[in-house]
Design a protein around this motif. Structure first.
Motif, short mmCIF file in Angstrom:
data_model
loop_
_atom_site.label_atom_id
_atom_site.label_comp_id
_atom_site.label_asym_id
_atom_site.label_seq_id
_atom_site.Cartn_x
_atom_site.Cartn_y
_atom_site.Cartn_z
N GLU A 95 -21.11 -9.70 45.60
CA GLU A 95 -22.20 -10.21 46.43
C GLU A 95 -22.64 -9.09 47.36
N CYS A 96 -23.93 -9.04 47.64
CA CYS A 96 -24.47 -8.01 48.53
C CYS A 96 -25.46 -8.64 49.50
N ARG A 97 -25.41 -8.18 50.72
CA ARG A 97 -26.39 -8.61 51.74
C ARG A 97 -26.84 -7.38 52.51
N ILE A 98 -28.02 -7.49 53.13
CA ILE A 98 -28.52 -6.45 54.04
C ILE A 98 -28.76 -7.14 55.37
N VAL A 99 -28.02 -6.69 56.40
CA VAL A 99 -28.00 -7.43 57.66
C VAL A 99 -28.54 -6.61 58.83
N LYS A 100 -28.93 -7.33 59.86
CA LYS A 100 -29.42 -6.71 61.08
C LYS A 100 -28.26 -6.13 61.89
N GLU A 101 -28.59 -5.56 63.03
CA GLU A 101 -27.60 -4.90 63.89
C GLU A 101 -26.49 -5.86 64.31
N ASP A 102 -26.80 -7.18 64.38
CA ASP A 102 -25.77 -8.14 64.81
C ASP A 102 -24.70 -8.37 63.76
N GLY A 103 -24.94 -7.86 62.53
CA GLY A 103 -23.96 -8.01 61.46
C GLY A 103 -23.90 -9.40 60.87
N ALA B 81 -35.40 -9.33 56.45
CA ALA B 81 -36.41 -9.79 55.51
C ALA B 81 -36.57 -8.77 54.38
N PRO B 82 -37.01 -9.21 53.18
CA PRO B 82 -37.26 -8.25 52.09
C PRO B 82 -38.18 -7.12 52.55
N GLY B 83 -37.80 -5.89 52.23
CA GLY B 83 -38.58 -4.73 52.62
C GLY B 83 -38.15 -4.10 53.92
N ASP B 84 -37.40 -4.88 54.74
CA ASP B 84 -36.90 -4.34 56.00
C ASP B 84 -35.56 -3.63 55.79
N VAL B 85 -35.24 -2.72 56.69
CA VAL B 85 -34.03 -1.92 56.57
C VAL B 85 -32.91 -2.52 57.41
N GLY B 86 -31.72 -2.56 56.83
CA GLY B 86 -30.53 -3.03 57.54
C GLY B 86 -29.29 -2.43 56.91
N GLU B 87 -28.12 -2.85 57.39
CA GLU B 87 -26.88 -2.30 56.82
C GLU B 87 -26.47 -3.10 55.60
N LEU B 88 -26.09 -2.39 54.55
CA LEU B 88 -25.63 -3.01 53.31
C LEU B 88 -24.18 -3.44 53.47
N ILE B 89 -23.91 -4.72 53.23
CA ILE B 89 -22.54 -5.20 53.23
C ILE B 89 -22.25 -5.83 51.87
N VAL B 90 -21.01 -5.72 51.41
CA VAL B 90 -20.66 -6.17 50.07
C VAL B 90 -19.37 -6.98 50.11
N LYS B 91 -19.24 -7.89 49.16
CA LYS B 91 -18.03 -8.69 49.02
C LYS B 91 -17.71 -8.82 47.54
N GLY C 222 -14.31 -11.02 55.12
CA GLY C 222 -14.30 -10.66 53.70
C GLY C 222 -15.42 -9.74 53.28
N TRP C 223 -16.38 -9.48 54.18
CA TRP C 223 -17.50 -8.59 53.89
C TRP C 223 -17.16 -7.16 54.30
N LEU C 224 -17.42 -6.23 53.42
CA LEU C 224 -17.20 -4.82 53.70
C LEU C 224 -18.50 -4.21 54.24
N PHE C 225 -18.45 -3.72 55.46
CA PHE C 225 -19.61 -3.08 56.06
C PHE C 225 -19.61 -1.61 55.65
N THR C 226 -20.61 -1.23 54.83
CA THR C 226 -20.58 0.07 54.15
C THR C 226 -20.99 1.24 55.03
N GLY C 227 -21.77 0.96 56.10
CA GLY C 227 -22.33 2.06 56.89
C GLY C 227 -23.57 2.67 56.26
N ASP C 228 -24.01 2.11 55.13
CA ASP C 228 -25.22 2.57 54.46
C ASP C 228 -26.39 1.66 54.81
#
Length: 224
Positions: A124-132, A137-147, A169-175
């Motif tokens: 599973e992958c998510r792209i999250v805001k600074e709050d984690g 929203a689609p097209g916006d930039v955030g941190e990629l987290i994976v599970k 359980g989510w790995l915050f990639t720093g990307d």
């Protein structure tokens, strides 16, 4: 992948263009994993006339696999000029996810060149805001987290770093990444490389990709 399929793998003793092409030629390799600088070096050697692809037995080489950093679309465009019949693929991963596989492009999606792809099998992958917590929203930039099943247990003897990197359980990639309307993920930059100017986040990779569109530019590095 070679081990699972019961096929042979060739380990290189170096990454010079002639070393890579000689190994492909002599060992009859069909799939080659490259890093961006290695692919760049091969193309540059061809452009300069230092090497000629016709001097090697490369007809069996069918797939160029690349990763480990954002891949400039201009690089793949140049590659296809020399190898028009090559398939192209890329995987994304990191040591904390037990290597590549979190995100996978797929050979059928070369029209999405520049993307790292969609979540891999059982990931599973998510792209999250600074709050984690909040998804962007689609097209916006955030941190990629994976599970997924490959997420590490911990950093050895470093509980504090583990808590910072793995949350629920989510790995915050720093990307930093963004997602298009079809759900394909694009790497933007490392979180620590973001340049903040006048309240705006500036991503060096995006500037580099734009400058690379100029045919007179071979390579570029933007540094804050």
């Amino acid at each position: 992948g070679s081990l699972v399929a019961g096929s042979r793998a060739v380990l290189l003793k170096g990454a010079k263009p002639e070393t890579i092409l000689s190994a492909v030629s002599n060992e009859k390799c069909t799939i080659v994993w490259l890093l961006v600088p290695w692919a760049q070096d091969i193309l540059d050697a061809f452009d300069r006339g230092d090497l000629n692809p016709k001097d090697f037995n490369l007809s069996q080489w069918r797939l160029m696999h690349i990763g480990a950093q954002p891949v400039p679309p201009s690089l793949i465009k140049r590659w296809k000029e020399y190898f028009p019949n090559h398939q192209y693929d890329t995987n994304y991963g990191l040591s904390e996810s037990t290597g590549p596989g979190c995100v996978h492009l797929g050979m059928e999606n070369i029209h999405k060149v520049g993307a790292i792809g969609i979540p891999g099998y059982r990931w599973e992958c998510r792209i999250v805001k600074e709050d984690g917590i909040t998804d962007v929203a689609p097209g916006d930039v955030g941190e990629l987290i994976v599970k997924g099943p490959g997420v590490m247990t911990c950093y050895y003897n470093n509980e504090e770093a583990t808590k910072e990197t793995i949350r629920d359980g989510w790995l915050f990639t720093g990307d930093m990444a963004k997602k298009d309307e079809d759900g394909f993920i694009y790497l933007v930059d490392r979180k620590k490389d973001v340049i903040v100017s006048g309240g705006e986040n500036i991503y060096p990779v995006q500037i580099e990709d734009y400058i690379r569109k100029n045919d007179k530019v071979k390579d570029v590095a933007v540094i804050g």
